[in-house]
Design a protein around this motif. Structure first.
Motif, mmCIF file in Angstrom:
data_model
loop_
_atom_site.group_PDB
_atom_site.id
_atom_site.type_symbol
_atom_site.label_atom_id
_atom_site.label_comp_id
_atom_site.label_asym_id
_atom_site.label_seq_id
_atom_site.Cartn_x
_atom_site.Cartn_y
_atom_site.Cartn_z
ATOM 1 N N ALA A 61 0.821 -1.215 0.000
ATOM 2 C CA ALA A 61 0.000 0.000 0.000
ATOM 3 C C ALA A 61 0.855 1.266 0.000
ATOM 4 O O ALA A 61 0.345 2.348 0.263
ATOM 5 N N GLY A 62 2.140 1.140 -0.323
ATOM 6 C CA GLY A 62 3.041 2.266 -0.140
ATOM 7 C C GLY A 62 3.362 3.089 -1.369
ATOM 8 O O GLY A 62 4.124 4.056 -1.275
ATOM 9 N N THR A 63 2.785 2.760 -2.518
ATOM 10 C CA THR A 63 3.170 3.443 -3.756
ATOM 11 C C THR A 63 2.933 4.944 -3.691
ATOM 12 O O THR A 63 3.832 5.759 -3.945
ATOM 13 N N ARG A 64 1.723 5.348 -3.358
ATOM 14 C CA ARG A 64 1.408 6.790 -3.310
ATOM 15 C C ARG A 64 2.113 7.466 -2.148
ATOM 16 O O ARG A 64 2.533 8.623 -2.249
ATOM 17 N N MET A 65 2.263 6.740 -1.039
ATOM 18 C CA MET A 65 2.978 7.280 0.120
ATOM 19 C C MET A 65 4.403 7.674 -0.259
ATOM 20 O O MET A 65 4.872 8.774 0.085
ATOM 21 N N HIS A 66 5.115 6.812 -0.977
ATOM 22 C CA HIS A 66 6.485 7.121 -1.364
ATOM 23 C C HIS A 66 6.547 8.234 -2.401
ATOM 24 O O HIS A 66 7.523 8.994 -2.454
ATOM 25 N N ALA A 67 5.493 8.349 -3.225
ATOM 26 C CA ALA A 67 5.472 9.394 -4.250
ATOM 27 C C ALA A 67 5.142 10.761 -3.663
ATOM 28 O O ALA A 67 5.702 11.788 -4.098
ATOM 29 N N GLU A 68 4.245 10.798 -2.678
ATOM 30 C CA GLU A 68 3.736 12.074 -2.180
ATOM 31 C C GLU A 68 4.178 12.409 -0.763
ATOM 32 O O GLU A 68 4.114 13.577 -0.354
ATOM 33 N N GLY A 69 4.599 11.413 0.017
ATOM 34 C CA GLY A 69 5.016 11.660 1.388
ATOM 35 C C GLY A 69 6.302 12.466 1.459
ATOM 36 O O GLY A 69 7.113 12.464 0.532
ATOM 37 N N LEU A 70 6.471 13.166 2.563
ATOM 38 C CA LEU A 70 7.636 14.023 2.762
ATOM 39 C C LEU A 70 8.532 13.417 3.836
ATOM 40 O O LEU A 70 8.123 13.291 4.992
ATOM 41 N N VAL A 71 9.752 13.030 3.457
ATOM 42 C CA VAL A 71 10.695 12.462 4.410
ATOM 43 C C VAL A 71 11.300 13.593 5.242
ATOM 44 O O VAL A 71 11.796 14.583 4.689
ATOM 45 N N HIS A 72 11.233 13.438 6.556
ATOM 46 C CA HIS A 72 11.788 14.435 7.471
ATOM 47 C C HIS A 72 12.934 13.813 8.265
ATOM 48 O O HIS A 72 12.778 12.751 8.861
ATOM 49 N N HIS A 73 14.051 14.505 8.257
ATOM 50 C CA HIS A 73 15.243 14.002 8.924
ATOM 51 C C HIS A 73 15.430 14.610 10.319
ATOM 52 O O HIS A 73 16.428 14.313 10.989
ATOM 53 N N GLY A 74 14.476 15.421 10.761
ATOM 54 C CA GLY A 74 14.601 16.015 12.086
ATOM 55 C C GLY A 74 13.385 16.858 12.422
ATOM 56 O O GLY A 74 12.436 16.970 11.640
ATOM 57 N N ILE A 75 13.408 17.445 13.609
ATOM 58 C CA ILE A 75 12.396 18.399 14.045
ATOM 59 C C ILE A 75 13.105 19.559 14.723
ATOM 60 O O ILE A 75 14.281 19.461 15.091
ATOM 61 N N GLU A 76 12.387 20.656 14.879
ATOM 62 C CA GLU A 76 12.929 21.792 15.626
ATOM 63 C C GLU A 76 12.158 21.951 16.929
ATOM 64 O O GLU A 76 10.927 21.867 16.949
ATOM 65 N N LEU A 77 12.872 22.164 18.015
ATOM 66 C CA LEU A 77 12.273 22.477 19.308
ATOM 67 C C LEU A 77 12.571 23.931 19.653
ATOM 68 O O LEU A 77 13.685 24.422 19.405
ATOM 69 N N GLY A 78 11.584 24.614 20.225
ATOM 70 C CA GLY A 78 11.787 25.988 20.650
ATOM 71 C C GLY A 78 11.328 26.200 22.075
ATOM 72 O O GLY A 78 10.416 25.519 22.562
ATOM 73 N N PHE A 79 11.964 27.128 22.757
ATOM 74 C CA PHE A 79 11.550 27.484 24.119
ATOM 75 C C PHE A 79 11.745 28.980 24.276
ATOM 76 O O PHE A 79 12.877 29.488 24.245
ATOM 77 N N ASP A 80 10.643 29.706 24.379
ATOM 78 C CA ASP A 80 10.669 31.163 24.512
ATOM 79 C C ASP A 80 11.554 31.811 23.455
ATOM 80 O O ASP A 80 12.325 32.736 23.740
ATOM 81 N N GLY A 81 11.460 31.310 22.228
ATOM 82 C CA GLY A 81 12.201 31.897 21.119
ATOM 83 C C GLY A 81 13.550 31.263 20.841
ATOM 84 O O GLY A 81 14.102 31.444 19.753
ATOM 85 N N ASP A 82 14.112 30.533 21.795
ATOM 86 C CA ASP A 82 15.364 29.812 21.559
ATOM 87 C C ASP A 82 15.062 28.552 20.754
ATOM 88 O O ASP A 82 14.092 27.841 21.037
ATOM 89 N N ARG A 83 15.909 28.248 19.775
ATOM 90 C CA ARG A 83 15.615 27.170 18.837
ATOM 91 C C ARG A 83 16.749 26.146 18.817
ATOM 92 O O ARG A 83 17.919 26.495 18.943
ATOM 93 N N HIS A 84 16.351 24.861 18.630
ATOM 94 C CA HIS A 84 17.355 23.803 18.505
ATOM 95 C C HIS A 84 16.800 22.695 17.613
ATOM 96 O O HIS A 84 15.677 22.235 17.809
ATOM 97 N N ARG A 85 17.591 22.263 16.632
ATOM 98 C CA ARG A 85 17.167 21.196 15.730
ATOM 99 C C ARG A 85 17.658 19.848 16.244
ATOM 100 O O ARG A 85 18.824 19.695 16.622
ATOM 101 N N ILE A 86 16.743 18.876 16.245
ATOM 102 C CA ILE A 86 17.076 17.486 16.574
ATOM 103 C C ILE A 86 17.239 16.747 15.246
ATOM 104 O O ILE A 86 16.271 16.558 14.507
ATOM 105 N N ASP A 87 18.465 16.336 14.942
ATOM 106 C CA ASP A 87 18.801 15.714 13.657
ATOM 107 C C ASP A 87 18.697 14.197 13.788
ATOM 108 O O ASP A 87 19.620 13.530 14.246
ATOM 109 N N PHE A 88 17.556 13.637 13.387
ATOM 110 C CA PHE A 88 17.330 12.190 13.525
ATOM 111 C C PHE A 88 18.371 11.375 12.760
ATOM 112 O O PHE A 88 18.891 10.379 13.258
ATOM 113 N N SER A 89 18.650 11.790 11.544
ATOM 114 C CA SER A 89 19.565 11.007 10.710
ATOM 115 C C SER A 89 20.955 10.942 11.323
ATOM 116 O O SER A 89 21.591 9.884 11.350
ATOM 117 N N ALA A 90 21.439 12.061 11.827
ATOM 118 C CA ALA A 90 22.769 12.083 12.434
ATOM 119 C C ALA A 90 22.790 11.376 13.780
ATOM 120 O O ALA A 90 23.769 10.708 14.127
#
Length: 385
Positions: A61-90
């Motif tokens: 069932a993954g054909t359309r998922m692989h064509a249209e889905g967006l691979v994300h290698h991380g997320i960003e966390l913020g606290f009162d304007g301070d920002r930090h990226r969590i790099d899943f791949s690394a």
């Protein structure tokens, strides 16, 4: 009608279980109290762990998922304007995919060959301690389905768990004093990856469904009414909770869907009652903060499908006997992670200034510790099935 498995609920968990059984040659019917259009109209989360992506591929069932889905290698966390990226791949060598739960449902629904009975009224489960059977009413006629196993995949409010005698069930629950007000809009997302933000005014999340459709959330009181929020008020409040550069870059537009979702943590134990097995939201609820709800449901039905295949093809009851304890171990780990993410990122008025200082210390520890970031990444991308 007589089948090997009666699946209650045609959400993504029930459809995935039905698909896996269908591919294994096991006869299963799905019974759903809502219409197919209603099921497809439900707006839900859309972050898929690698294990869920692999399961979609296993279900072919993954054909359309692989064509249209967006691979994300991380997320960003913020606290009162301070920002930090969590790099899943690394950090852990893995990633997640953004692909809407509605699209997962649509893909699985399109592949299904076996019967799915929609708009089934008055569904009742009978004799699941012996030889189970299910009744339902459709078009004024009552129907009966005899089966060997019932799989309850019909959600928190469904009939499956509520059919279990209270004395046979132990439940654990925490209801949070806030919810998420979510808006869906046809505007490009403000960032390529998800942004989770803590602010003294409350939590905010910048998410997405595609390169042209965005999903945004803000923390609101649990009893908040959607009607109290105009689009303009929502955008003003959201931008106030984000880092200035993020707020400035955001493209706003009219909402095409707006709703408030309550937050709760919930687990039922055990998950087997004779020949009735609970899976997905019928068994557990997690706050959406950790993106675990859909993924946890998929891991449940992957385990249940394997156990049922072993039972029907090899005559071995061992995997079914171990289903409840096996999946509950993973469920509680997901509950822990979702609770932790919720505790870090939301405001809790009852904790006062001390509580916010503890949250700030937690954020600072996380952003300064590689080990802590690896732990977050490992849990977010999904523990092994």
């Amino acid at each position: 009608m007589r089948v090997q498995v009666a699946i209650i609920g045609a959400g993504p968990a029930g459809l995935m279980l039905g698909r896996l059984l269908e591919l294994a040659g096991i006869d299963a019917v799905i019974i759903e109290r809502r219409s197919a259009d209603y099921v497809l109209g439900r707006i839900r989360a859309g972050v898929l762990e690698q294990g869920t992506v692999d399961l979609m591929d296993r279900a072919l069932a993954g054909t359309r998922m692989h064509a249209e889905g967006l691979v994300h290698h991380g997320i960003e966390l913020g606290f009162d304007g301070d920002r930090h990226r969590i790099d899943f791949s690394a950090l852990v060598g893995s990633q997640v995919m953004v692909y809407g739960q509605t699209e997962v449902t649509r893909d699985l629904m399109a592949l299904r060959q076996a019967p799915t009975i929609y708009e089934a009224e008055d569904v009742e489960l009978h004799d699941f301690d012996g030889k189970p059977w299910v009744t339902y009413r459709k078009d004024g006629v009552t129907h009966r389905i005899d089966c060997a196993v019932i799989a309850g995949c019909d959600g928190f409010h469904g009939v499956s768990r509520h059919s279990v005698p209270e004395q046979s069930l132990t439940t654990f629950e925490r209801v949070y004093p806030f919810g998420w007000l979510g808006v869906l809009t046809d505007r490009p997302p403000v960032a390529h990856e998800l942004i989770y933000a803590h602010h003294e005014r409350g939590f905010a999340l910048c998410s997405q469904r595609s390169l042209t459709r965005s999903r945004y959330y803000i923390q609101v009181p649990a009893d908040e009414q959607v009607g109290a929020w105009s689009d303009a008020r929502f955008w003003d409040e959201l931008r106030a909770r984000l880092a200035p550069e993020t707020a400035e870059a955001m493209q706003i537009g009219p909402s095409i869907e707006k709703s408030v979702a309550p937050l709760r943590s919930f687990v039922a134990e055990p998950l087997r009652f004779g020949q009735l097995f609970l899976a997905g939201d019928a068994a557990h609820i997690v706050p959406p903060t950790g993106a675990k709800g859909l993924n946890l449901a998929m891991s449940d039905v992957a385990t249940l499908a394997d156990a049922l295949i072993e039972h029907f093809t090899e005559g071995s009851p061992a995997a079914l006997d171990g289903y409840s304890s096996h999946v509950l171990g993973r469920i509680w780990k997901a509950e822990r992670f979702s609770w932790w993410m919720t505790s870090l990122l939301h405001t809790f008025p009852e904790t006062g200034p001390f509580g916010r200082r503890i949250q700030r210390a937690e954020f600072d520890y996380l952003t300064g510790s590689l080990a802590a970031q690896q732990s977050l990444a490992e849990n977010y991308v999904g523990l092994p099935l």
